[in-house]
Structures are given as structure tokens and as C-alpha cells.
Write a protein that holds these residues in place. Structure first.
Motif, PDB file in Angstrom:
ATOM      1  N   SER A 165       4.255   7.278   6.811  1.00  0.00           N
ATOM      2  CA  SER A 165       3.025   6.745   7.395  1.00  0.00           C
ATOM      3  C   SER A 165       2.190   7.928   7.877  1.00  0.00           C
ATOM      4  O   SER A 165       2.551   9.081   7.629  1.00  0.00           O
ATOM      5  CB  SER A 165       3.349   5.790   8.544  1.00  0.00           C
ATOM      6  N   GLY A 192       8.118  -3.633   9.439  1.00  0.00           N
ATOM      7  CA  GLY A 192       7.265  -2.483   9.114  1.00  0.00           C
ATOM      8  C   GLY A 192       6.339  -2.082  10.246  1.00  0.00           C
ATOM      9  O   GLY A 192       5.685  -1.043  10.185  1.00  0.00           O
ATOM     10  N   GLY A 219       1.044  -0.283  12.143  1.00  0.00           N
ATOM     11  CA  GLY A 219       2.410   0.075  12.525  1.00  0.00           C
ATOM     12  C   GLY A 219       2.349   1.557  12.862  1.00  0.00           C
ATOM     13  O   GLY A 219       1.963   1.958  13.950  1.00  0.00           O
ATOM     14  N   GLY A 220       2.726   2.412  11.888  1.00  0.00           N
ATOM     15  CA  GLY A 220       2.443   3.842  12.021  1.00  0.00           C
ATOM     16  C   GLY A 220       0.959   4.097  11.831  1.00  0.00           C
ATOM     17  O   GLY A 220       0.396   5.026  12.403  1.00  0.00           O
ATOM     18  N   GLY A 221       0.339   3.267  11.003  1.00  0.00           N
ATOM     19  CA  GLY A 221      -1.114   3.323  10.873  1.00  0.00           C
ATOM     20  C   GLY A 221      -1.660   3.762   9.527  1.00  0.00           C
ATOM     21  O   GLY A 221      -2.834   4.119   9.436  1.00  0.00           O
ATOM     22  N   SER A 222      -0.854   3.719   8.455  1.00  0.00           N
ATOM     23  CA  SER A 222      -1.365   4.268   7.187  1.00  0.00           C
ATOM     24  C   SER A 222      -2.297   3.321   6.434  1.00  0.00           C
ATOM     25  O   SER A 222      -3.352   3.744   5.967  1.00  0.00           O
ATOM     26  CB  SER A 222      -0.210   4.713   6.289  1.00  0.00           C
ATOM     27  N   ASN A 223      -1.929   2.028   6.319  1.00  0.00           N
ATOM     28  CA  ASN A 223      -2.839   1.156   5.561  1.00  0.00           C
ATOM     29  C   ASN A 223      -4.159   0.992   6.303  1.00  0.00           C
ATOM     30  O   ASN A 223      -5.227   0.930   5.701  1.00  0.00           O
ATOM     31  CB  ASN A 223      -2.161  -0.184   5.214  1.00  0.00           C
ATOM     32  N   SER A 231      -2.086  -5.645   3.339  1.00  0.00           N
ATOM     33  CA  SER A 231      -1.309  -4.448   2.983  1.00  0.00           C
ATOM     34  C   SER A 231      -0.151  -4.714   2.019  1.00  0.00           C
ATOM     35  O   SER A 231       0.246  -3.822   1.281  1.00  0.00           O
ATOM     36  CB  SER A 231      -0.794  -3.759   4.241  1.00  0.00           C
ATOM     37  N   HIS A 254       0.818  -1.224   0.000  1.00  0.00           N
ATOM     38  CA  HIS A 254       0.000   0.000   0.000  1.00  0.00           C
ATOM     39  C   HIS A 254       0.847   1.268   0.000  1.00  0.00           C
ATOM     40  O   HIS A 254       0.352   2.336  -0.302  1.00  0.00           O
ATOM     41  CB  HIS A 254      -0.884   0.003   1.233  1.00  0.00           C
ATOM     42  N   LYS A 255       2.133   1.184   0.378  1.00  0.00           N
ATOM     43  CA  LYS A 255       2.927   2.406   0.583  1.00  0.00           C
ATOM     44  C   LYS A 255       3.002   3.281  -0.674  1.00  0.00           C
ATOM     45  O   LYS A 255       3.114   4.492  -0.569  1.00  0.00           O
ATOM     46  CB  LYS A 255       4.343   2.062   1.054  1.00  0.00           C
ATOM     47  N   GLU A 292       3.779  -8.197   8.043  1.00  0.00           N
ATOM     48  CA  GLU A 292       2.957  -7.138   8.630  1.00  0.00           C
ATOM     49  C   GLU A 292       1.484  -7.504   8.473  1.00  0.00           C
ATOM     50  O   GLU A 292       0.729  -7.606   9.439  1.00  0.00           O
ATOM     51  CB  GLU A 292       3.236  -5.791   7.923  1.00  0.00           C
TER      52      GLU A 292
HETATM   53  C1  LIG Z   1       5.173  -0.449   6.146  1.00  0.00           C
HETATM   54  C2  LIG Z   1       4.170  -1.521   6.101  1.00  0.00           C
HETATM   55  C3  LIG Z   1       3.138  -1.624   7.060  1.00  0.00           C
HETATM   56  C4  LIG Z   1       3.034  -0.732   8.249  1.00  0.00           C
HETATM   57  O1  LIG Z   1       2.805   0.611   7.999  1.00  0.00           O
HETATM   58  P1  LIG Z   1       1.418   1.321   8.277  1.00  0.00           P
HETATM   59  O2  LIG Z   1       1.727   2.759   8.128  1.00  0.00           O
HETATM   60  O3  LIG Z   1       0.956   0.967   9.662  1.00  0.00           O
HETATM   61  O4  LIG Z   1       0.447   0.825   7.262  1.00  0.00           O
HETATM   62  C5  LIG Z   1       2.186  -2.622   6.900  1.00  0.00           C
HETATM   63  N1  LIG Z   1       2.244  -3.493   5.886  1.00  0.00           N
HETATM   64  C6  LIG Z   1       3.222  -3.436   4.945  1.00  0.00           C
HETATM   65  C7  LIG Z   1       3.216  -4.439   3.844  1.00  0.00           C
HETATM   66  C8  LIG Z   1       4.222  -2.456   5.028  1.00  0.00           C
HETATM   67  O5  LIG Z   1       5.188  -2.416   4.095  1.00  0.00           O
END
Ligand SMILES: *Cc1c(COP(=O)(O)O)cnc(C)c1O
Length: 407
Positions: free
Chosen positions: A199, A311, A241-245, A383, A95-96, A358
């Protein structure tokens, strides 16, 4: 709380989600962040920007990514049906790229020549280097020497994509020192450079921008699921993790009668240093330019964290998650390393999909929950793909013989 106008109300003009978020910055950087915020707020209403981002998502990233019904996995567990939003099929495997392409396009619109970032495991570095190549921007990625040695394939990818990978050799030579080095670069070069955060963390406007760029995931998934089934899932879940996905998946469902659950990594145990479950075990504090929930040591400094999924090993969490947690709208649960590895092998064996470690945390939670519910449906944000984790998993767990059967 009423979520019908949520996106209009959060964050507020100071970048706050309730008491969380904001921008805690050295004075020199205040104008730089203001410039980014102003540009973003102008551009996100421009049809030229929106159309260009749509074209990129479709033609370069391969969006929309599908929603997939895990029939075999679901049947092995019982009667609850598990579905995946396939962000592992997004170009570059996670998703990044959704927010890196947005950040790259913003840099281009602002007339910047260069984008920079730090990276730990290298996933954010690879996504940003991809965006830089696409837009013809210079790209510098700071990475600790220890991480460079551990993540050779991602370092190679960044270099092939044309990025300048700068080894950081001070201190412990890992992510924290890389953040410091990238910050120093940004302080010296903010006129022609954007520091692209990886993130929904950091100072305002990044938690808002990254969320907005990631929301394509939840918007698509909601529509796709509704079209497939004629109703919405009972539970929506993603790893945090940081929380973006997760935020991208969750926000479009906030105003729906859907249970929303974020999954944090519990690593080896509940002991400090053995996990990275910031929301579950942390408390309020400021780090990396924003106020949120964080894991602290005795001195109040960010605590050491661990997860099998690199991640996810971040000692804080995006401010919007802290807010949604306190409001009670989103629940946060945990999954251990062991549960994630179990899910990694089961999804591979039963569906032919090798998930990132992750994402395996979210799959593990969905499997646990499906067994309890034994009815209804769960939508998981997958993700990323697991190719990057194969060497490590095989070395430590073999080919997963002991994970084959459902307990
Ligand atoms: C970096 C990563 C995450 C964690 O980052 P979030 O900001 O929490 O989404 C999750 N899944 C994958 C595959 C990643 O590369």
C-alpha cells in the motif's frame, strides 16, 4: 494551498509530505532503499519502462476499467447520481495489481530475481504472486499461521501461481509477525530481492511509487467521467486502509473543484480495538519505517484494530493522506461494519455488482451522502470484487433478506 504543481512538490527529496513520511530504517537497509529510489527515479522517465507498463495494463490487466452509472441504486435513494470506477474488473479482482505490476517491472529492470512480501488476508500476496508469474520472478509470501487457516482460497491461489507461502508461527501468528519475518528475509537477501510493500505505506520511496502506480485509476476515471458527462463529479470517494486505492483516485482531482472524501472503517464501535479509523482517532507517530497518523495503545505501540474488511484493518495510514488531511483538501469520514454490509447487499441487488467488503465502505458513504445531497453526482472507487467475502457474509448475515429495502 496551491495544487497545480502538487506532483512536482510532493513528496520532497527526503520522501516527506510536510512532516509525514520519510524513511526510518535500520542502517543496513538505507543503501537498499536508496538503490530502489534511484532506480525508480531513473526508470519512471524511461520511455521503455512507461511503454511496457502501458502494454501490460492494456493487454494483461484489461485496463482501462470502465466508469459505470448506478441508475437503479441512485433512483432508489433520490436525485443524486452515483457512479463507480470499476477496479473490481481489473485482472485478479482488485486495484492491488496496479502497483504489484509496477513493482514487478521495477524488479525486472533492476535485475532482481526475487520479490517478497507479507500478507494478512492474502489479497496483496495473490496480486504479487500474479505479478511474479508474469515476470518470471521468484516469489516468497510470509503469512501468519492463523491467517493461513482463515484464508484458504487465497493461499491456494498463491500456491497455484507458483509462490512460496511461508507460514509464520511465532507470537500471535498474524500480520505483525509476518511483517517481522519478511523484514528479516529482506535484511539477509536485499541484493537479489525487492520487498514489495502492499500500500502507500512503509519507508520512502514506497508511498511515492505505489501512489504513482495507482494514479492510473484517477487519471482514467477523471477523463472517462468528463467524457460521459461533460463536467466533473461533485464528490469523489474511496475506502482507506493503508490508502493506495484512495490516493490513486484522489490525486488527479486535487486541483479540481471537487470534494474529496476518504472513508475509514468504524467496525463495531468507536472503542479502541473495535475499529481501524486511524485518521479519525489516531495521532502522529512512527511505525513500519514512516511517520504518519496512527492508532496507539497506552505504551505508544500500534494498537489492535478491527474491521469486517480485513484489507482495511491497519493501525496507520499512508503519510500523504495525513498531509492531505492536515491541509484540509481531503476529508475523512467513517462507515461501520453494519453500513458496509448494507451497501454490499444493496449494490448486489440493485446493480448486479458484488463489491468487496472494503469497497462497500465507500459505497455506504456514497449512499448516505447521496441521500443528504439529493442532487449532483458522486464518483466511488470500487476497489475490488466481493467473491472473496461471500462465504463469510453468508455465514454471518445470510442472503441479506433484511437489507433488501431502502430505509
Ligand atoms: C487491500 C484492499 C483495500 C485496502 O487497501 P488500500 O491500500 O487502502 O487501498 C481496499 N480494497 C480492496 C478490494 C483491497 O483488496
Amino acid at each position: 494551498m496551491d495544487f497545480s504543481k502538487y506532483l512536482k512538490e510532493y513528496p520532497d527529496k527526503d520522501g516527506k509530505f510536510g512532516s509525514y513520511g520519510g524513511a526510518y530504517l535500520p542502517e543496513e537497509l538505507v543503501p537498499a532503499m536508496k538503490e530502489i529510489e534511484q532506480a525508480y527515479l531513473t526508470i519512471c522517465h524511461s520511455s521503455q519502462f512507461i511503454n511496457e507498463l502501458r502494454r501490460i495494463r492494456k493487454e494483461f490487466q484489461g485496463r482501462p476499467t470502465p466508469v459505470y452509472h448506478c441508475e437503479r441504486l441512485s433512483r432508489m435513494i433520490g436525485n443524486c447520481q452515483i457512479y463507480l470506477k470499476r477496479e473490481d474488473l481489473n485482472h485478479s479482482g482488485a486495484h492491488k495489481l496496479n502497483h504489484c505490476m509496477g513493482e514487478g517491472l521495477l524488479a525486472k529492470f533492476m535485475g532482481k530475481k526475487r520479490i517478497i512480501a507479507e500478507t494478512g488476508a492474502g489479497q496483496h500476496g495473490v496480486a504479487l504472486a500474479t505479478a511474479a508469474a508474469f515476470f518470471g520472478l521468484e516469489c516468497t509470501i510470509y503469512m501468519g499461521e492463523v491467517d493461513i487457516a482463515k484464508q484458504a482460497p487465497n493461499v491456494a491461489r498463491m500456491k497455484v501461481l507458483g509462490a512460496n507461502v511461508v507460514p509464520v508461527s511465532r507470537g500471535l501468528k498474524t500480520l505483525k509477525e509476518a511483517v517481522d519475518a519478511a523484514f528479516e528475509d529482506y535484511l539477509a537477501n536485499y541484493k537479489e530481492t525487492i520487498y514489495c510493500i502492499g500500500s502507500v505505506v512503509g519507508p520512502h520511496p514506497f508511498p511515492m511509487m505505489v501512489r504513482d502506480f495507482q494514479m492510473v485509476v484517477g487519471v482514467e476515471a477523471r477523463e472517462q467521467f468528463q467524457e460521459m458527462m461533460g463536467f466533473l463529479p461533485d464528490v469523489v470517494t474511496a475506502c482507506v486502509g493503508g490508502g493506495s486505492n484512495s490516493i490513486g483516485m484522489f490525486v488527479p482531482f486535487l486541483n479540481d473543484p471537487v470534494e474529496i472524501v476518504g472513508v475509514e472503517p468504524l467496525g463495531r464501535s468507536e472503542k479502541m480495538g473495535d475499529h481501524a479509523a486511524s485518521m479519525t482517532y489516531g495521532s502522529e507517530g512512527v511505525m513500519h519505517g514512516f511517520n504518519s497518523i496512527m492508532l496507539k495503545d497506552e505504551k505508544g505501540e500500534p494498537a489492535p484494530v478491527y474491521s469486517i474488511a480485513s484489507g482495511l484493518d491497519y493501525p496507520s495510514v499512508g503519510p500523504e493522506h495525513a498531509f492531505l488531511h492536515d491541509s484540509g483538501r481531503v476529508k475523512y469520514e467513517v462507515a461501520t461494519d453494519e453500513e458496509a454490509v448494507d451497501a454490499f447487499f444493496k449494490l448486489s441487488r440493485y446493480e448486479g455488482i458484488i463489491p468487496a467488503l472494503e469497497s462497500s465502505h465507500a459505497v455506504a458513504y456514497a449512499m448516505r451522502r447521496a441521500k443528504e445531497m439529493n442532487t449532483g453526482s458522486i464518483l466511488v472507487n470500487l476497489s475490488g470484487r466481493g467473491d472473496k467475502d461471500l462465504d463469510y457474509v453468508i455465514e454471518k448475515y445470510g442472503y441479506g433478506e433484511k437489507y433488501k429495502d431502502f430505509k
